[in-house]
Every structure is written in structure tokens, then in C-alpha cells.
Design an enzyme around this catalytic site. Structure first.
Site, PDB file in Angstrom:
ATOM      1  N   SER A 141       0.846  -1.189   0.000  1.00 39.12           N
ATOM      2  CA  SER A 141       0.000   0.000   0.000  1.00 39.12           C
ATOM      3  C   SER A 141       0.881   1.238   0.000  1.00 39.12           C
ATOM      4  O   SER A 141       1.982   1.220   0.568  1.00 39.12           O
ATOM      5  CB  SER A 141      -0.894   0.023   1.250  1.00 39.12           C
ATOM      6  OG  SER A 141      -1.545   1.280   1.393  1.00 39.12           O
ATOM      7  N   TYR A 154      -2.561  -0.282  10.046  1.00 36.27           N
ATOM      8  CA  TYR A 154      -2.511  -0.712   8.650  1.00 36.27           C
ATOM      9  C   TYR A 154      -1.230  -0.251   7.970  1.00 36.27           C
ATOM     10  O   TYR A 154      -0.510  -1.056   7.362  1.00 36.27           O
ATOM     11  CB  TYR A 154      -3.731  -0.159   7.907  1.00 36.27           C
ATOM     12  CG  TYR A 154      -3.769  -0.529   6.445  1.00 36.27           C
ATOM     13  CD1 TYR A 154      -4.104  -1.811   6.039  1.00 36.27           C
ATOM     14  CD2 TYR A 154      -3.487   0.419   5.458  1.00 36.27           C
ATOM     15  CE1 TYR A 154      -4.151  -2.156   4.691  1.00 36.27           C
ATOM     16  CE2 TYR A 154      -3.542   0.088   4.110  1.00 36.27           C
ATOM     17  CZ  TYR A 154      -3.873  -1.194   3.738  1.00 36.27           C
ATOM     18  OH  TYR A 154      -3.910  -1.531   2.405  1.00 36.27           O
TER      19      TYR A 154
END
Length: 261
Positions: A141, A154
Site C-alpha cells: 500500500s 494498517y
């Protein structure tokens, strides 16, 4: 022979049940890959298998379980043949401010995004090392490279996944095995839409594209969310022999959102 990995081996797609993982599976299928599809969700995995018009088999696996991962990998190799490529897409999202988050959310996020990844890399990487060939792409990501508010668990898990993948690439380079990362930004998937007040209302994409000064989040210079297929195309490239001299790299596919130099 195809130009994906330079061999006729098997490609494993982990997290193939939906979203980017499903797009990766269907994209690789069009290139003629023999696919082994892994996911924790049996029903979604079956849906993906129906879309794949090439030889494939499915394995329902919780990647947090190292023994289950090893059994699945053994099953693929005994049933289909040697694994020459891995696209690891599995991951979960957590969105809480660090000081207000629950420890259980951190553990769950790291169990899947970090330790689950390691379980997969160990089982498949060891087999590749033995044969001295293979290519690995981990979907991370852009939150791994830039702080995002309410994404401490995250983002840090994806940063860990990125460094694990790059370090593995260094360790496996002597065996001719490449490892790379594709780092998506905001992509039109169920995960992205889960952060919207109404997941079915496309108008919620507009503030994502514009950005938000209050949360220090830049917009997307290209003016659109990524489609899952945009990410899949990058994965296909990095797995292929067209990228044969690329390893330990992070390819950001985010429409310029992170403004990286």
C-alpha cells in the site's frame, strides 16, 4: 512457454477471492498461467474460479495458520507442479487513531498483513530457493511510505511487509529469484468503499480524489481512483520476464497521490 515467468510452472495468487486479488487472477489467466488460487472465503474463491478461463485449482486457507499454508503449498506442488510465481494480495484494513485503538485490532492486522505474509513467503520461497528460480510480487500500500491519519496499524503493517519483501529479495537474489512490491493507492474495491458512509454511492470517491487538507491527505493528481485491473497489470509486469532485472523495488500505482520523488 510464456513471458510471465519464463517457465510453464504454477502461479499462486493469495487473496484471490475478491478485489485486487480477483483482478490479478483473471489478468494472469489471460496470459495463459496455470493458477492456484488461495483465500479464506470459500464462496468468493469459487466465484473467482468461475471467472478464470485457464487451468486452476482452489485452496481455502487462513494464512495466519502456518501449517495450513504449508499443506496448501504442498498440495499445489504435488497436484499441479512447481510454483514459479507468487502474487500475494491478502490483507485487511484497520482504521483507528493510534491512541484510541484496541490492541486486538493491532494483533489481527499484524497476524494477517505481516505474519500471514511471512507464512506464505516461507513455504513458497523455500521451494523456489531449492529450484533456484521464481518471482514474487507482494501487494502492499502507498500507506507504507507516507503517514495516513487513522491508519497506524494498517500503514505500519504494510511498511513491515514492504521491508520483509525487500529483505527477502536480497537473500534470494543469489538464487535468481526476484521479489517486488506493488503499492496501490485508493482503489475501487470493497476495502476502499468500506470507508465510505454509503459504499454504493460513487460520489464518495470525489473527496478521495480531491484530497483533504484537514487530514493532511493529498488528492490524486490523475483525477480518478485506480481500478483493480490497474494494480493487476503492474503485478503481471513485475512477475514477468519483462522485469527480469528488477528486484527489491516498490512500484507505487496511486495516480501520483503520494507525490513521491
Amino acid at each position: 512457454m510464456n513471458d510471465r515467468t519464463g517457465s510453464d510452472g504454477v502461479t499462486v495468487v493469495v487473496g484471490a477471492g475478491k478485489g485486487i486479488g480477483r483482478a490479478v487472477a483473471t489478468t494472469l489467466a489471460r496470459s495463459g498461467a496455470s493458477l492456484a488460487l488461495l483465500d479464506i472465503d470459500r464462496d468468493r474463491l469459487a466465484e473467482t474460479a468461475k471467472l478464470v478461463a485457464s487451468r486452476c485449482e482452489t485452496h481455502v486457507v487462513d494464512i495466519r495458520d502456518a501449517a495450513a499454508v504449508a499443506d496448501a503449498v504442498d498440495g499445489v506442488e504435488s497436484g499441479m507442479g512447481p510454483i514459479d510465481a507468487l502474487a500475494h494480495v491478502a490483507g485487511i484494513l484497520s482504521t483507528d487513531a493510534i491512541l484510541d485503538s484496541d490492541d486486538s485490532d493491532w494483533r489481527k492486522t499484524y497476524d494477517v498483513n505481516v505474519f500471514g505474509l511471512v507464512n506464505v513467503l516461507k513455504s513458497i520461497g523455500r521451494a523456489m530457493r531449492e529450484r533456484r528460480r521464481g518471482s514474487i510480487v507482494v501487494v502492499g500500500s502507498n500507506a507504507a511510505g507516507i503517514p495516513r491519519m487513522s491508519m497506524g496499524a494498517y500503514g505500519s503493517s504494510k511498511a513491515a511487509a514492504t521491508m520483509i519483501t525487500r529483505t527477502l529479495g536480497l537473500e534470494l537474489a543469489r538464487y535468481g529469484i526476484r521479489t517486488n512490491i506493488v503499492a496501490p493507492g485508493s482503489t475501487d474495491t470493497d476495502m476502499q468503499r468500506s470507508m465510505w458512509a454509503d459504499p454504493d454511492d460513487d460520489r464518495h470517491a470525489e473527496p478521495v480524489i480531491r484530497g483533504d487538507l484537514a487530514t493532511f491527505k493529498s488528492g490524486i493528481p490523475l483525477g480518478r481512483l485506480a481500478a483493480a485491473e490497474d494494480i493487476a497489470d503492474a503485478v503481471e509486469f513485475l512477475l514477468s520476464d519483462h522485469a527480469r532485472h528488477i528486484t527489491m523495488q516498490s512500484l507505487y500505482v496511486d495516480g501520483g497521490a503520494t507525490l513521491r520523488s
